[in-house]
Design a protein around this motif. Structure first.
Motif, PDB file in Angstrom:
ATOM      1  N   LYS A  98       0.837  -1.201   0.000  1.00 50.43           N
ATOM      2  CA  LYS A  98       0.000   0.000   0.000  1.00 50.43           C
ATOM      3  C   LYS A  98       0.864   1.239   0.000  1.00 50.43           C
ATOM      4  O   LYS A  98       2.023   1.221   0.372  1.00 50.43           O
ATOM      5  CB  LYS A  98      -0.913   0.001   1.227  1.00 50.43           C
ATOM      6  CG  LYS A  98      -1.929  -1.114   1.198  1.00 50.43           C
ATOM      7  CD  LYS A  98      -2.872  -1.050   2.352  1.00 50.43           C
ATOM      8  CE  LYS A  98      -3.873  -2.198   2.201  1.00 50.43           C
ATOM      9  NZ  LYS A  98      -4.824  -2.236   3.261  1.00 50.43           N
ATOM     10  N   LEU A  99       0.235   2.343  -0.413  1.00 52.11           N
ATOM     11  CA  LEU A  99       0.892   3.644  -0.312  1.00 52.11           C
ATOM     12  C   LEU A  99      -0.107   4.676   0.169  1.00 52.11           C
ATOM     13  O   LEU A  99      -1.321   4.471   0.112  1.00 52.11           O
ATOM     14  CB  LEU A  99       1.543   4.060  -1.635  1.00 52.11           C
ATOM     15  CG  LEU A  99       0.681   4.230  -2.887  1.00 52.11           C
ATOM     16  CD1 LEU A  99      -0.022   5.566  -2.899  1.00 52.11           C
ATOM     17  CD2 LEU A  99       1.574   4.137  -4.101  1.00 52.11           C
ATOM     18  N   LYS A 100       0.437   5.787   0.657  1.00 46.97           N
ATOM     19  CA  LYS A 100      -0.393   6.865   1.193  1.00 46.97           C
ATOM     20  C   LYS A 100       0.323   8.183   0.933  1.00 46.97           C
ATOM     21  O   LYS A 100       1.540   8.283   1.087  1.00 46.97           O
ATOM     22  CB  LYS A 100      -0.587   6.645   2.693  1.00 46.97           C
ATOM     23  CG  LYS A 100      -1.543   7.586   3.355  1.00 46.97           C
ATOM     24  CD  LYS A 100      -1.728   7.181   4.817  1.00 46.97           C
ATOM     25  CE  LYS A 100      -2.909   7.865   5.415  1.00 46.97           C
ATOM     26  NZ  LYS A 100      -3.178   7.389   6.777  1.00 46.97           N
ATOM     27  N   PHE A 101      -0.451   9.193   0.521  1.00 42.65           N
ATOM     28  CA  PHE A 101       0.081  10.537   0.323  1.00 42.65           C
ATOM     29  C   PHE A 101      -0.363  11.395   1.500  1.00 42.65           C
ATOM     30  O   PHE A 101      -1.553  11.504   1.783  1.00 42.65           O
ATOM     31  CB  PHE A 101      -0.438  11.128  -0.990  1.00 42.65           C
ATOM     32  CG  PHE A 101      -0.161  12.596  -1.162  1.00 42.65           C
ATOM     33  CD1 PHE A 101       1.121  13.101  -1.035  1.00 42.65           C
ATOM     34  CD2 PHE A 101      -1.177  13.476  -1.459  1.00 42.65           C
ATOM     35  CE1 PHE A 101       1.383  14.456  -1.195  1.00 42.65           C
ATOM     36  CE2 PHE A 101      -0.937  14.834  -1.628  1.00 42.65           C
ATOM     37  CZ  PHE A 101       0.348  15.316  -1.497  1.00 42.65           C
ATOM     38  N   LEU A 102       0.600  11.982   2.184  1.00 42.82           N
ATOM     39  CA  LEU A 102       0.315  12.875   3.306  1.00 42.82           C
ATOM     40  C   LEU A 102       0.794  14.268   2.933  1.00 42.82           C
ATOM     41  O   LEU A 102       1.936  14.442   2.504  1.00 42.82           O
ATOM     42  CB  LEU A 102       1.047  12.420   4.570  1.00 42.82           C
ATOM     43  CG  LEU A 102       0.719  11.024   5.077  1.00 42.82           C
ATOM     44  CD1 LEU A 102       1.648  10.658   6.223  1.00 42.82           C
ATOM     45  CD2 LEU A 102      -0.722  10.958   5.537  1.00 42.82           C
TER      46      LEU A 102
END
Length: 135
Positions: A101-105
């Motif tokens: 998974k990836l996440k943009f913060l």
């Protein structure tokens, strides 16, 4: 025997209901949402390339292209997102190989030399994915 490099497939961020925002032909991942690599392609992910940042300033939506530097997907990666066009914008892309998974913060934009929030808000990050093709 010389081993040839793996065949790859490059895919842009697809449109995903409630996860992406479309703008000028690109789909932007919304901040703070998790995205599974498998939802894009089931093959192993090799690289993620940040392409552009989508922002809103006083109700007007704009985008800023980023230098297309592929980020190798290996272990847990935290990649800083910044641009010369919006120096007050700071964000990071977190990529986890283990969870796939990836996440943009994005951090709140602050005017240089000022502690007040900017009138601009980051609302998305466009990505390209480079997957390994099966032999």
């Amino acid at each position: 025997m010389i081993k040839s490099p793996p065949l790859t497939l490059t895919l842009p961020m697809p449109a995903i209901d409630e996860v992406t925002l479309p703008h000028k032909g690109l789909n932007y991942l919304r901040p703070d949402l998790m995205l599974s690599f498998v939802s894009i392609n089931p093959n192993p992910l090799l690289f993620v390339t940040p392409v552009a940042v989508l922002y809103s300033s006083l109700g007007v939506v704009g985008h800023v292209p980023l230098r297309k530097i592929p980020v190798a997907v290996s272990g847990q990666v935290t990649y800083p997102i910044c641009t010369q066009a919006l120096p007050e914008m700071r964000g990071k892309l977190i990529i986890s190989t283990a969870s796939r998974k990836l996440k943009f913060l994005e951090n709140q934009m602050v005017k240089p030399d000022d502690f007040a929030p900017s009138t601009s808000q980051v609302i998305g990050l466009a990505l390209e994915f480079i997957f390994q093709q099966p032999d």
